[in-house]
Motif scaffolding. Structure first.
Motif, PDB file in Angstrom:
ATOM      1  N   VAL A 161       6.165   5.706   7.368  1.00  0.00           N
ATOM      2  CA  VAL A 161       5.403   5.875   6.130  1.00  0.00           C
ATOM      3  C   VAL A 161       6.368   6.043   4.957  1.00  0.00           C
ATOM      4  CG1 VAL A 161       3.399   6.878   7.306  1.00  0.00           C
ATOM      5  CG2 VAL A 161       5.233   8.383   6.485  1.00  0.00           C
ATOM      6  N   ASP A 162       5.794   6.008   3.740  1.00  0.00           N
ATOM      7  CA  ASP A 162       6.608   6.190   2.535  1.00  0.00           C
ATOM      8  C   ASP A 162       6.835   7.669   2.239  1.00  0.00           C
ATOM      9  OD1 ASP A 162       6.289   3.408   2.295  1.00  0.00           O
ATOM     10  OD2 ASP A 162       4.479   3.672   1.067  1.00  0.00           O
ATOM     11  N   THR A 163       5.795   8.455   2.462  1.00  0.00           N
ATOM     12  CA  THR A 163       5.843   9.887   2.145  1.00  0.00           C
ATOM     13  C   THR A 163       5.235  10.671   3.296  1.00  0.00           C
ATOM     14  OG1 THR A 163       5.618   9.421  -0.223  1.00  0.00           O
ATOM     15  CG2 THR A 163       5.105  11.665   0.501  1.00  0.00           C
ATOM     16  N   PHE A 164       5.906  11.749   3.698  1.00  0.00           N
ATOM     17  CA  PHE A 164       5.416  12.579   4.801  1.00  0.00           C
ATOM     18  C   PHE A 164       4.952  13.917   4.235  1.00  0.00           C
ATOM     19  CE2 PHE A 164       5.919  15.417   8.493  1.00  0.00           C
ATOM     20  CZ  PHE A 164       5.130  14.736   9.409  1.00  0.00           C
ATOM     21  N   LEU A 165       3.661  14.192   4.411  1.00  0.00           N
ATOM     22  CA  LEU A 165       3.037  15.413   3.899  1.00  0.00           C
ATOM     23  C   LEU A 165       2.815  16.378   5.047  1.00  0.00           C
ATOM     24  CD1 LEU A 165       1.397  17.181   1.882  1.00  0.00           C
ATOM     25  CD2 LEU A 165      -0.561  15.677   2.334  1.00  0.00           C
ATOM     26  N   PHE A 166       3.350  17.570   4.916  1.00  0.00           N
ATOM     27  CA  PHE A 166       3.188  18.590   5.942  1.00  0.00           C
ATOM     28  C   PHE A 166       2.221  19.659   5.454  1.00  0.00           C
ATOM     29  CE2 PHE A 166       4.753  22.644   7.917  1.00  0.00           C
ATOM     30  CZ  PHE A 166       4.288  22.371   9.201  1.00  0.00           C
ATOM     31  N   ALA A 178       0.831  -1.200   0.000  1.00  0.00           N
ATOM     32  CA  ALA A 178       0.000   0.000   0.000  1.00  0.00           C
ATOM     33  C   ALA A 178       0.868   1.253   0.000  1.00  0.00           C
ATOM     34  CB  ALA A 178      -0.908   0.002   1.226  1.00  0.00           C
ATOM     35  N   THR A 179       0.288   2.350  -0.437  1.00  0.00           N
ATOM     36  CA  THR A 179       0.942   3.650  -0.345  1.00  0.00           C
ATOM     37  C   THR A 179       0.667   4.203   1.043  1.00  0.00           C
ATOM     38  OG1 THR A 179       0.647   4.070  -2.710  1.00  0.00           O
ATOM     39  CG2 THR A 179       1.059   5.975  -1.303  1.00  0.00           C
ATOM     40  N   ARG A 180       1.728   4.379   1.825  1.00  0.00           N
ATOM     41  CA  ARG A 180       1.592   4.875   3.201  1.00  0.00           C
ATOM     42  C   ARG A 180       2.003   6.345   3.249  1.00  0.00           C
ATOM     43  NH1 ARG A 180       4.680   0.011   6.550  1.00  0.00           N
ATOM     44  NH2 ARG A 180       3.203  -1.682   6.073  1.00  0.00           N
ATOM     45  N   VAL A 181       1.076   7.183   3.711  1.00  0.00           N
ATOM     46  CA  VAL A 181       1.337   8.624   3.740  1.00  0.00           C
ATOM     47  C   VAL A 181       1.055   9.158   5.143  1.00  0.00           C
ATOM     48  CG1 VAL A 181       0.790  10.879   2.735  1.00  0.00           C
ATOM     49  CG2 VAL A 181       0.658   8.808   1.320  1.00  0.00           C
ATOM     50  N   GLY A 182       2.034   9.827   5.732  1.00  0.00           N
ATOM     51  CA  GLY A 182       1.836  10.514   6.999  1.00  0.00           C
ATOM     52  C   GLY A 182       1.418  11.947   6.724  1.00  0.00           C
ATOM     53  N   ILE A 183       0.443  12.449   7.452  1.00  0.00           N
ATOM     54  CA  ILE A 183      -0.060  13.810   7.242  1.00  0.00           C
ATOM     55  C   ILE A 183      -0.045  14.533   8.582  1.00  0.00           C
ATOM     56  CG2 ILE A 183      -2.019  15.227   6.500  1.00  0.00           C
ATOM     57  CD1 ILE A 183      -2.871  12.928   4.692  1.00  0.00           C
ATOM     58  N   SER A 184       0.655  15.674   8.621  1.00  0.00           N
ATOM     59  CA  SER A 184       0.762  16.413   9.868  1.00  0.00           C
ATOM     60  C   SER A 184       0.579  17.904   9.624  1.00  0.00           C
ATOM     61  CB  SER A 184       2.122  16.147  10.531  1.00  0.00           C
ATOM     62  OG  SER A 184       2.175  16.744  11.802  1.00  0.00           O
TER      63      SER A 184
END
Length: 329
Positions: A169-174, A55-61
């Motif tokens: 996660v794979d990608t961290f979105l701020f 799966a595509t794992r994305v952290g969002i903060s």
């Protein structure tokens, strides 16, 4: 007396995508009870034996009030409409005193919560980053085993939890906001160092022009912080409320994943598993320390001596650890 967990039946329910079983499994992996932890290990061992799609794992903060839940709902609904199955893990702040948590994300994402292709799970941070690492990483595996090909992890947006989530996660979105002249104040350098994509949210109405200015300033700050790194984090504007720019944000998430490539992603996941191993060790040691009879025997005396100023903290820590070591040797 609690009913024993039928792990085999739970695994079957997860593989069939039954929401009740997915929910029960996540509750199991979040539990700190010794018997539940043993069942959770068996559950995860069985799930790990399957050939699961990655799966595509994305952290969002982002800071409280930045509109994370509104953005996630806008993104999630677009992804489910495109055929994806989306899992959302919202790590909520827990009370340090009581362990209680607000757990309000389902009410803030009312539309996505009833989407049959989405699964939202608010999870209390429970006051320990080790708890976040253990519960959230394992919950991601449960969601992937249930067929969710996108997993979004929303952090509380304060302190070290962002770094913890970025490491799983794979990608961290701020997400950030346009402010009047001080948009760079209060954005920690550490966040810019770990962000893979930055989005200035609430870029709508009277705030649209300010959001564009903020995006330009952030892009400049990122160049200073990150230098000539292999991946230059893009800075974009969006509005979770109107949906403007949300697709663009997701395209940049995809571009970052493509930049990692198959080998890069495999290496990143392997490094994360190693770090997760140590997180599990630290979490288990903390559990054992709390339940130690030797520590319990001296805890009150140590507490009284520290509060009275009779015992410095380093010596107090040594005494507690000695009590634990004496019990385990």
């Amino acid at each position: 007396m609690a009913r024993p967990v039928d792990v085999a039946a739970l695994v079957e329910g997860i593989r069939d995508g039954r929401r009740a079983d997915v929910s029960r499994a996540i509750t199991l992996v979040e539990s700190s009870r010794a018997e539940h932890r043993a069942d959770a290990r068996e559950l995860l061992t069985q799930l790990s034996g399957f050939d699961l799609p990655q799966a595509t794992r994305v952290g969002i903060s982002g800071v409280p009030g930045v509109g994370k839940s509104t953005f996630i709902e806008a993104l999630g609904t677009r992804l489910t409409a495109a055929g994806h199955r989306v899992g959302v893990l919202a790590v909520d702040p827990s009370s340090i005193r009581t362990g209680g948590s607000v757990l309000g994300d389902k009410t803030r994402m009312a539309g996505l919560a009833v989407d049959p292709r989405a699964f939202i799970r608010p999870s209390p941070a429970a006051g320990t980053l080790g708890g976040v690492a253990r519960a959230t990483t394992q919950a991601m595996l449960v969601l992937e085993a249930a067929g969710h090909d996108v997993v979004l992890v929303e952090t509380v947006g304060v302190g070290q939890s962002e770094v913890t989530v970025a490491g799983m996660v794979d990608t961290f979105l701020f997400l950030t906001l346009a402010r009047t002249g001080d948009q760079l104040q209060g954005i920690k350098k550490g966040i810019l160092e770990i962000a893979d994509v930055v989005a200035v949210n609430k870029a709508d109405g009277d705030f649209e022009a300010g959001a564009r200015v903020a995006a330009r300033e952030l892009a400049g700050a990122l160049r200073l912080v990150r230098g000539h790194s292999e991946w230059a984090p893009p800075v974009v504007t969006c509005s979770g409320l109107t949906g403007a720019g949300v697709d663009d944000v997701w395209e940049h998430v995809g571009a970052h994943r493509a930049h990692l490539g198959v080998d890069g992603l495999a290496h990143k996941r392997a490094e994360q598993q190693l770090e997760f191993t140590w997180a599990l060790v630290r979490d288990e040691l903390a559990q054992r320390l709390r339940s130690s009879a030797g520590v319990a025997a001296v805890r009150d005396d140590v507490r009284r001596a520290v509060l009275a100023g009779e015992l410095p903290a380093p010596l107090a820590a040594d005494r507690l650890l000695a009590a634990y070591d004496g019990e385990t040797t």
